[in-house]
Design a protein around this motif. Structure first.
Motif, mmCIF file in Angstrom:
data_model
loop_
_atom_site.group_PDB
_atom_site.id
_atom_site.type_symbol
_atom_site.label_atom_id
_atom_site.label_comp_id
_atom_site.label_asym_id
_atom_site.label_seq_id
_atom_site.Cartn_x
_atom_site.Cartn_y
_atom_site.Cartn_z
ATOM 1 N N LYS A 138 87.213 36.842 -37.902
ATOM 2 C CA LYS A 138 85.853 37.315 -37.633
ATOM 3 C C LYS A 138 85.263 36.569 -36.433
ATOM 4 C CE LYS A 138 82.270 36.064 -40.050
ATOM 5 N NZ LYS A 138 81.418 35.759 -41.190
ATOM 6 N N GLY A 139 85.491 35.268 -36.339
ATOM 7 C CA GLY A 139 84.995 34.478 -35.215
ATOM 8 C C GLY A 139 85.586 34.933 -33.892
ATOM 9 N N MET A 140 86.865 35.310 -33.917
ATOM 10 C CA MET A 140 87.495 35.809 -32.683
ATOM 11 C C MET A 140 86.876 37.132 -32.265
ATOM 12 S SD MET A 140 91.518 34.775 -32.898
ATOM 13 C CE MET A 140 91.840 35.528 -34.467
ATOM 14 N N PHE A 141 86.571 38.002 -33.221
ATOM 15 C CA PHE A 141 85.916 39.274 -32.888
ATOM 16 C C PHE A 141 84.532 39.043 -32.285
ATOM 17 C CE2 PHE A 141 88.592 41.690 -36.125
ATOM 18 C CZ PHE A 141 89.390 42.234 -35.128
ATOM 19 N N VAL A 142 83.799 38.121 -32.872
ATOM 20 C CA VAL A 142 82.449 37.841 -32.366
ATOM 21 C C VAL A 142 82.524 37.297 -30.952
ATOM 22 C CG1 VAL A 142 80.453 36.335 -32.692
ATOM 23 C CG2 VAL A 142 81.435 37.538 -34.644
ATOM 24 N N LYS A 143 83.464 36.390 -30.692
ATOM 25 C CA LYS A 143 83.614 35.835 -29.342
ATOM 26 C C LYS A 143 84.057 36.914 -28.365
ATOM 27 C CE LYS A 143 82.563 31.568 -30.074
ATOM 28 N NZ LYS A 143 81.301 31.041 -29.550
ATOM 29 N N ALA A 144 84.912 37.813 -28.804
ATOM 30 C CA ALA A 144 85.348 38.899 -27.914
ATOM 31 C C ALA A 144 84.182 39.832 -27.582
ATOM 32 C CB ALA A 144 86.477 39.690 -28.573
ATOM 33 N N LEU A 145 83.315 40.067 -28.533
ATOM 34 C CA LEU A 145 82.148 40.913 -28.269
ATOM 35 C C LEU A 145 81.153 40.225 -27.336
ATOM 36 C CD1 LEU A 145 81.538 42.414 -31.824
ATOM 37 C CD2 LEU A 145 82.416 43.591 -29.809
ATOM 38 N N GLU A 146 81.079 38.901 -27.395
ATOM 39 C CA GLU A 146 80.176 38.171 -26.511
ATOM 40 C C GLU A 146 80.638 38.221 -25.061
ATOM 41 O OE1 GLU A 146 79.837 34.253 -28.114
ATOM 42 O OE2 GLU A 146 78.578 34.912 -29.789
ATOM 43 N N ILE A 147 81.909 38.432 -24.827
ATOM 44 C CA ILE A 147 82.430 38.526 -23.453
ATOM 45 C C ILE A 147 81.812 39.723 -22.747
ATOM 46 C CG2 ILE A 147 84.493 39.009 -22.079
ATOM 47 C CD1 ILE A 147 86.070 37.383 -24.151
ATOM 48 N N GLY A 148 81.620 40.785 -23.483
ATOM 49 C CA GLY A 148 81.088 42.016 -22.897
ATOM 50 C C GLY A 148 79.603 41.983 -22.610
ATOM 51 N N LYS A 149 78.893 40.959 -23.034
ATOM 52 C CA LYS A 149 77.430 40.905 -22.811
ATOM 53 C C LYS A 149 77.098 40.587 -21.380
ATOM 54 C CE LYS A 149 75.874 39.782 -27.436
ATOM 55 N NZ LYS A 149 75.190 38.812 -28.269
#
Length: 149
Positions: A138-149
């Motif tokens: 879950k933490g990896m998904f959240v970090k991956a989504l933050e890249i797109g911000k």
């Protein structure tokens, strides 16, 4: 490769460990049960149950080829069956027990509470490890989504 493979693997392991803890709890609850089944005119004591776990995919090569050709192969583990432990029942001398035979011995369940507690700790630790893996995914998904911000 699907993004949710990590979740699927952890979820299957959590389900399997939960079943394992339920079976261990049942074993502990029935550690003194002398009348579990009525067989051939006599009561038989409770027999210890065990969960058999197996991987959902047969080998690493199956998982790898499934990922390469895009077919759905869910990694993880499953409880294939629940078996009875074939260890013989313990004989305890207690002539006042209602299930005692003519010599005063009672057939007790083949459940060792100490062994069950060790298995419970093992299942609990496995459950915690899978929760940790699930949170890491879950933490990896959240970090991956933050890249797109």
């Amino acid at each position: 490769m699907r993004l949710t493979n990590g979740f699927d693997a952890s979820a299957s392991a959590l389900t399997a460990q939960r079943l394992r803890m339920d079976v261990i709890s049942s074993n502990i609850a029935n550690a003194e049960t002398t009348r579990a089944q009525y067989v051939n005119g006599r009561y038989e004591p409770y027999k210890r149950k065990l969960v058999v776990l197996e991987p959902t995919s047969k080998s690493f090569a199956d998982v790898l080829s499934g990922q390469m050709d895009g077919s759905k192969t869910t990694p993880g583990v499953k409880a294939s069956r629940i078996i009875e432990d074939q260890t013989p029942s313990k004989l305890v001398y207690n002539p006042t027990h209602p299930d005692a035979d003519e010599n005063g011995y009672v057939k007790m369940p083949n459940v060792d509470v100490l062994k069950e507690m060790v298995d419970m700790i093992s299942a609990s630790r496995s459950y915690e490890a899978n929760v940790t893996a699930l949170n890491a995914t879950k933490g990896m998904f959240v970090k991956a989504l933050e890249i797109g911000k």
